[in-house]
Motif scaffolding. Structure first.
Motif, PDB file in Angstrom:
ATOM      1  N   CYS A 387       0.809  -1.114   0.020  1.00  0.00           N
ATOM      2  CA  CYS A 387       0.123  -0.014   0.118  1.00  0.00           C
ATOM      3  C   CYS A 387       0.805   1.219   0.075  1.00  0.00           C
ATOM      4  O   CYS A 387       0.358   2.220  -0.579  1.00  0.00           O
ATOM      5  CB  CYS A 387      -0.913   0.072   1.341  1.00  0.00           C
ATOM      6  N   VAL A 388       1.968   1.177   0.775  1.00  0.00           N
ATOM      7  CA  VAL A 388       2.814   2.369   0.669  1.00  0.00           C
ATOM      8  C   VAL A 388       3.421   2.677  -0.512  1.00  0.00           C
ATOM      9  O   VAL A 388       3.747   3.645  -0.919  1.00  0.00           O
ATOM     10  CB  VAL A 388       3.860   2.319   2.020  1.00  0.00           C
ATOM     11  N   HIS A 389       4.063   1.703  -1.017  1.00  0.00           N
ATOM     12  CA  HIS A 389       4.954   1.910  -2.217  1.00  0.00           C
ATOM     13  C   HIS A 389       4.438   1.695  -3.608  1.00  0.00           C
ATOM     14  O   HIS A 389       5.271   1.522  -4.558  1.00  0.00           O
ATOM     15  CB  HIS A 389       6.239   0.896  -2.177  1.00  0.00           C
ATOM     16  N   THR A 390       3.260   1.701  -3.593  1.00  0.00           N
ATOM     17  CA  THR A 390       2.401   1.841  -5.148  1.00  0.00           C
ATOM     18  C   THR A 390       1.404   2.883  -5.072  1.00  0.00           C
ATOM     19  O   THR A 390       1.011   3.287  -3.983  1.00  0.00           O
ATOM     20  CB  THR A 390       1.555   0.143  -5.232  1.00  0.00           C
ATOM     21  N   PRO A 391       1.053   3.202  -6.260  1.00  0.00           N
ATOM     22  CA  PRO A 391       0.017   4.384  -6.484  1.00  0.00           C
ATOM     23  C   PRO A 391      -1.204   3.930  -5.816  1.00  0.00           C
ATOM     24  O   PRO A 391      -1.484   2.687  -5.493  1.00  0.00           O
ATOM     25  CB  PRO A 391      -0.107   4.445  -8.089  1.00  0.00           C
ATOM     26  N   ALA A 392      -1.931   4.779  -5.364  1.00  0.00           N
ATOM     27  CA  ALA A 392      -3.130   4.716  -4.703  1.00  0.00           C
ATOM     28  C   ALA A 392      -4.320   3.950  -5.683  1.00  0.00           C
ATOM     29  O   ALA A 392      -5.127   3.234  -4.802  1.00  0.00           O
ATOM     30  CB  ALA A 392      -3.742   5.882  -4.246  1.00  0.00           C
ATOM     31  N   ASP A 393      -4.339   4.100  -6.927  1.00  0.00           N
ATOM     32  CA  ASP A 393      -5.178   3.349  -7.423  1.00  0.00           C
ATOM     33  C   ASP A 393      -4.658   1.688  -7.895  1.00  0.00           C
ATOM     34  O   ASP A 393      -5.523   1.426  -8.776  1.00  0.00           O
ATOM     35  CB  ASP A 393      -5.497   3.949  -9.060  1.00  0.00           C
ATOM     36  N   SER A 394      -3.550   1.226  -7.497  1.00  0.00           N
ATOM     37  CA  SER A 394      -3.266   0.010  -7.814  1.00  0.00           C
ATOM     38  C   SER A 394      -3.743  -0.745  -6.841  1.00  0.00           C
ATOM     39  O   SER A 394      -4.119  -0.619  -5.628  1.00  0.00           O
ATOM     40  CB  SER A 394      -1.465  -0.041  -7.462  1.00  0.00           C
ATOM     41  N   ALA A 452      13.627   1.592  -4.286  1.00  0.00           N
ATOM     42  CA  ALA A 452      12.828   2.820  -4.626  1.00  0.00           C
ATOM     43  C   ALA A 452      11.959   2.028  -5.698  1.00  0.00           C
ATOM     44  O   ALA A 452      12.583   1.510  -6.663  1.00  0.00           O
ATOM     45  CB  ALA A 452      13.757   3.734  -5.258  1.00  0.00           C
ATOM     46  N   PRO A 453      10.614   2.074  -5.824  1.00  0.00           N
ATOM     47  CA  PRO A 453       9.677   1.760  -6.643  1.00  0.00           C
ATOM     48  C   PRO A 453       9.861   2.409  -8.102  1.00  0.00           C
ATOM     49  O   PRO A 453      10.458   3.425  -8.411  1.00  0.00           O
ATOM     50  CB  PRO A 453       8.285   1.773  -6.386  1.00  0.00           C
ATOM     51  N   LEU A 454       9.482   1.783  -9.366  1.00  0.00           N
ATOM     52  CA  LEU A 454       9.699   2.265 -10.549  1.00  0.00           C
ATOM     53  C   LEU A 454       8.841   3.483 -10.673  1.00  0.00           C
ATOM     54  O   LEU A 454       7.482   3.399 -10.376  1.00  0.00           O
ATOM     55  CB  LEU A 454       9.596   1.377 -11.523  1.00  0.00           C
ATOM     56  N   GLY A 455       9.146   4.726 -11.040  1.00  0.00           N
ATOM     57  CA  GLY A 455       8.161   5.946 -11.235  1.00  0.00           C
ATOM     58  C   GLY A 455       7.896   6.566  -9.793  1.00  0.00           C
ATOM     59  O   GLY A 455       8.750   6.196  -8.858  1.00  0.00           O
ATOM     60  N   GLN A 456       7.282   7.312  -9.471  1.00  0.00           N
ATOM     61  CA  GLN A 456       6.732   8.175  -8.431  1.00  0.00           C
ATOM     62  C   GLN A 456       5.491   7.766  -7.904  1.00  0.00           C
ATOM     63  O   GLN A 456       4.443   8.590  -7.989  1.00  0.00           O
ATOM     64  CB  GLN A 456       6.752   9.565  -8.666  1.00  0.00           C
ATOM     65  N   GLY A 457       5.243   6.258  -7.710  1.00  0.00           N
ATOM     66  CA  GLY A 457       4.117   5.583  -7.175  1.00  0.00           C
ATOM     67  C   GLY A 457       3.577   5.712  -5.817  1.00  0.00           C
ATOM     68  O   GLY A 457       2.676   5.144  -5.354  1.00  0.00           O
ATOM     69  N   ALA A 458       4.603   5.968  -4.939  1.00  0.00           N
ATOM     70  CA  ALA A 458       4.428   5.872  -3.634  1.00  0.00           C
ATOM     71  C   ALA A 458       3.140   6.639  -3.138  1.00  0.00           C
ATOM     72  O   ALA A 458       2.931   7.762  -3.521  1.00  0.00           O
ATOM     73  CB  ALA A 458       5.739   6.099  -2.806  1.00  0.00           C
ATOM     74  N   ALA A 459       2.660   6.067  -1.994  1.00  0.00           N
ATOM     75  CA  ALA A 459       1.471   6.688  -1.444  1.00  0.00           C
ATOM     76  C   ALA A 459       1.830   8.276  -1.033  1.00  0.00           C
ATOM     77  O   ALA A 459       2.875   8.185   0.165  1.00  0.00           O
ATOM     78  CB  ALA A 459       0.691   5.945  -0.344  1.00  0.00           C
ATOM     79  N   PRO A 460       1.071   9.298  -1.056  1.00  0.00           N
ATOM     80  CA  PRO A 460       1.476  10.471  -0.505  1.00  0.00           C
ATOM     81  C   PRO A 460       1.518  10.667   0.963  1.00  0.00           C
ATOM     82  O   PRO A 460       0.315   9.928   1.630  1.00  0.00           O
ATOM     83  CB  PRO A 460       0.753  11.552  -1.269  1.00  0.00           C
TER      84      PRO A 460
END
Length: 516
Positions: A387-394, A452-460
Motif C-alpha cells: 500500500c505504501v510503495h504503489t500508487p493509490a489506484d493500484s 525505490a519503486p519504478l516511477g513516483q507511485g508511493a502513497a503521499p
C-alpha cells in the motif's frame, strides 16, 4: 634406558635410525652369541669324546704297583701329543710323574685324591696350572687296586676358535651398525620425504599462507591419511575464518546502518528539545507542533529498536510455540486491518491459482503450524509495503492455497530454498504497481535496504520506513522452516510469496498444484 638430554636425538629421522641400528646390531650379536655357544659346546663335546675313549696302558699301572713311578710307554702304546695323564697311588697321593709332554703347563690338580672333585667317567673343566693359558678338560679312570688315572686334554683349540668367532661377531656387529646408520639414514630420509613436505607446508601456513594445502602423494599411507585429515581441518578452519570475517563485516555494516537510522530521529528530538528550552515564550501552536514532532521521532526510534530486538531474537531463539494457524482467517484479518489504515485501497482475497474453490464455492481452509502473531506480522508488513510503495489506484490481491515447490525454479528470497516437491501452504501478496528495479530486487531482504519503486507511485503523506520490514518477515519465515520469495515484474507489479512447509496441509490430493 633414559638418554641424557644433551645426547637425546631430537629429530624423528635420527630416532628411527638409532632404533633401527640398535635393533639390527642386537640381532646380529644375539645370533653370533648363540652360534658361539653352540660351537663351543660342540668342540667341548669332541674333547670329551676323545677323553672317554682313551685308557692308559696296563703297563703303567704295573709300574706304579712295582716301583711307584710309571715308565714311558713303548712306541706301540705312545700317547697322542696333546694328552696328559696323572696318577694317584693306592694311598690317594698325587704321583709326581706323569705321561705326556713335560712342559710347565698342565691342569691344576689337588695333592690328595680326596680333594679331587671329579666323578668317575664324567669329564669336567679345571683351570690351568698357575692360571696361565686355557683350561683343561679332565676325566678320571679307576685303575687296578685303588689307583686312579686322570686324563687331561687342553682347551686351547676350543678357546682359540671361540675367541676368533667372538671377534668376528664383534666386527660383524660393528659393521652392521655402521651400515644401518649410513644406509638407514638415507632410507629413512627417503621414506619420510612426504612427512617433510607436510612439515614445510605447515611452516608456510603458520607464516600466513593460509591458502596452501598439505600435499598428499598416496592416500593409502599413514602420511597420506594425515595429509587428508590436515587438509580437511584446514578447509574447515578457512571456512570458519571466512564466516567470521563475513559475520564481522555484516556486524560492522549493521551497526553503521543502525547508527545512521537512529541518528536522524535522535537529531530531530535533540533539535526540538533544544528549541523548547531556548524559547520558553514560544507560542502554544509552535510548542504543540514541536511536541508532536518529538513524540513522532521518539515513536520512530522505538519502532526501530523493537525491530532490531526482534531480528536479534529471531536469530538466537527458535519459534516459541507452534499451533495450527488458519492462514485464510489470518489473511482476512490482515486485510481488515489494512482497510482501516488505507481506506481507499482495493485489497481482495482470492484462492491461489489452480487451487479449488472460488467465490461460488468459498475458499478452502488452509492450516499451517506456526506462531499466529509472527505470521500475522509477516502479512501486515507485506500489505503495508504494497500500500505504501504503489500508487493509490493500484490493486492488491492476497491469495491463499496449497502447492508443491517446483523442480528447477529459482526465485529471489530470504532464507534457504526448499527442496523441490515439498508440500507447502502459500500466502501470496501481489500488486499492480510499477514493480522494483531489477538491480535492487536482490537486496530487498537486506537489513536497512530501501528499494525505490519504478516511477513516483508511493502513497503521499507516508514517511519512509526503516528498511527492516522485509528482513523481519524473511527471518520469521526462516524460523518457521519456510521461505519468503519475491516475483518481480518491472512495470507490471510484484508478488511476495510466503511458503510454509506442511505435509498435513498438502497430501497429494486434488487440492494441490505446482508453483509456477
Amino acid at each position: 634406558m633414559r638418554w641424557p638430554r644433551r645426547l637425546r636425538p631430537r629429530s624423528l629421522r635420527s630416532r628411527l635410525v638409532l632404533i633401527a641400528g640398535l635393533l639390527a646390531t642386537s640381532a646380529v650379536l644375539l645370533c653370533q652369541f648363540a652360534g658361539l655357544t653352540v660351537l663351543r659346546g660342540w668342540l667341548t663335546a669332541q674333547v670329551d669324546d676323545r677323553l672317554s675313549h682313551f685308557r692308559p696302558p696296563d703297563v703303567v699301572y704295573e709300574d706304579i704297583a712295582a716301583g711307584g713311578v710309571p715308565r714311558p710307554p713303548e712306541p706301540d702304546h705312545a700317547l697322542p701329543s696333546d694328552y696328559r695323564v696323572f696318577f694317584y697311588d693306592e694311598d690317594g697321593n698325587l704321583l709326581p710323574a706323569s705321561l705326556g709332554s713335560v712342559d710347565a703347563t698342565g691342569p691344576r690338580l689337588p695333592r690328595r685324591v680326596a680333594d679331587l672333585d671329579l666323578s668317575a667317567g664324567r669329564p669336567s673343566t679345571v683351570p690351568a696350572r698357575g692360571d696361565t693359558g686355557s683350561g683343561w678338560r679332565v676325566i678320571v679312570h679307576p685303575g687296578p687296586g685303588r689307583a686312579q688315572a686322570v686324563v687331561a686334554l687342553p682347551l686351547d683349540t676350543v678357546d682359540g676358535a671361540t675367541a676368533k668367532l667372538l671377534w668376528l661377531s664383534l666386527g660383524l656387529g660393528a659393521a652392521v651398525a655402521a651400515g644401518v646408520v649410513v644406509l638407514g639414514n638415507g632410507a629413512v630420509r627417503l621414506g619420510l620425504r612426504p612427512l617433510t613436505r607436510v612439515e614445510h607446508t605447515a611452516q608456510h601456513i603458520t607464516a600466513g599462507a593460509l591458502e596452501l594445502n598439505v600435499p598428499v602423494a598416496d592416500p593409502d599411507t599413514e602420511v597420506g591419511r594425515l595429509g587428508l585429515a590436515l587438509n580437511t581441518m584446514l578447509d574447515r578452519l578457512r571456512a570458519s575464518l571466512r564466516r567470521t570475517a563475513t559475520s564481522e563485516a555484516r556486524l560492522r555494516h549493521f551497526m553503521a546502518d543502525a547508527g545512521h537510522e537512529l541518528r536522524t530521529p535522535l537529531t530531530a528530538v535533540q533539535g526540538f528539545a533544544e528549541l523548547l528550552l531556548a524559547e520558553p515564550d514560544m507560542p502554544d501552536r509552535r510548542r504543540r507542533e514541536a511536541h508532536v514532532l518529538i513524540a513522532r521521532n521518539a515513536e520512530r526510534m522505538s519502532r526501530l529498536v523493537d525491530d532490531l530486538f526482534l531480528l536479534a531474537k529471531l536469530g538466537d531463539t527458535p519459534v516459541p510455540h507452534r499451533e495450527p494457524v488458519d492462514l485464510l482467517s489470518l489473511a482476512a484479518d490482515a486485510i481488515a486491518t489494512t482497510a482501516v489504515r488505507h481506506p481507499g485501497r482495493a485489497v481482495t482475497l482470492e484462492p491461489l491459482a489452480g487451487h479449488p474453490g472460488g467465490p461460488e464455492r468459498g475458499l478452502d481452509i488452509v492450516e499451517a503450524p506456526g506462531d499466529p502473531h509472527q505470521l500475522a506480522q509477516i502479512l501486515g508488513n507485506l500489505l503495508s509495503n504494497a500500500c505504501v510503495h504503489t500508487p493509490a489506484d493500484s490493486g492488491v490481491r492476497v491469495r491463499v492455497g496449497a502447492a508443491r515447490t517446483p523442480v528447477g525454479r529459482s526465485a529471489l528470497g530470504g532464507g534457504p530454498p526448499l527442496p523441490p516437491g515439498t508440500p507447502v501452504c502459500v500466502v501470496e501478496v501481489a500488486d499492480d504497481g510499477p514493480g522494483i528495479r531489477p538491480d535492487e530486487a536482490p537486496h530487498v531482504f537486506d537489513r536497512f535496504y530501501r528499494a525505490a519503486p519504478l516511477g513516483q507511485g508511493a502513497a503521499p503523506g507516508c514517511e519512509p520506513g526503516s528498511g527492516l520490514g522485509l528482513a523481519i518477515a524473511a527471518a520469521i519465515a526462516t524460523a518457521h522452516g519456510g521461505r519468503l520469495e519475491l516475483d518481480n515484474h518491472p512495470g507490471e507489479g510484484c508478488a511476495f510469496r510466503l511458503l510454509l512447509p506442511d505435509s498435513a496441509a498438502v497430501g497429494g490430493g486434488d487440492g494441490e498444484e505446482v508453483l509456477r
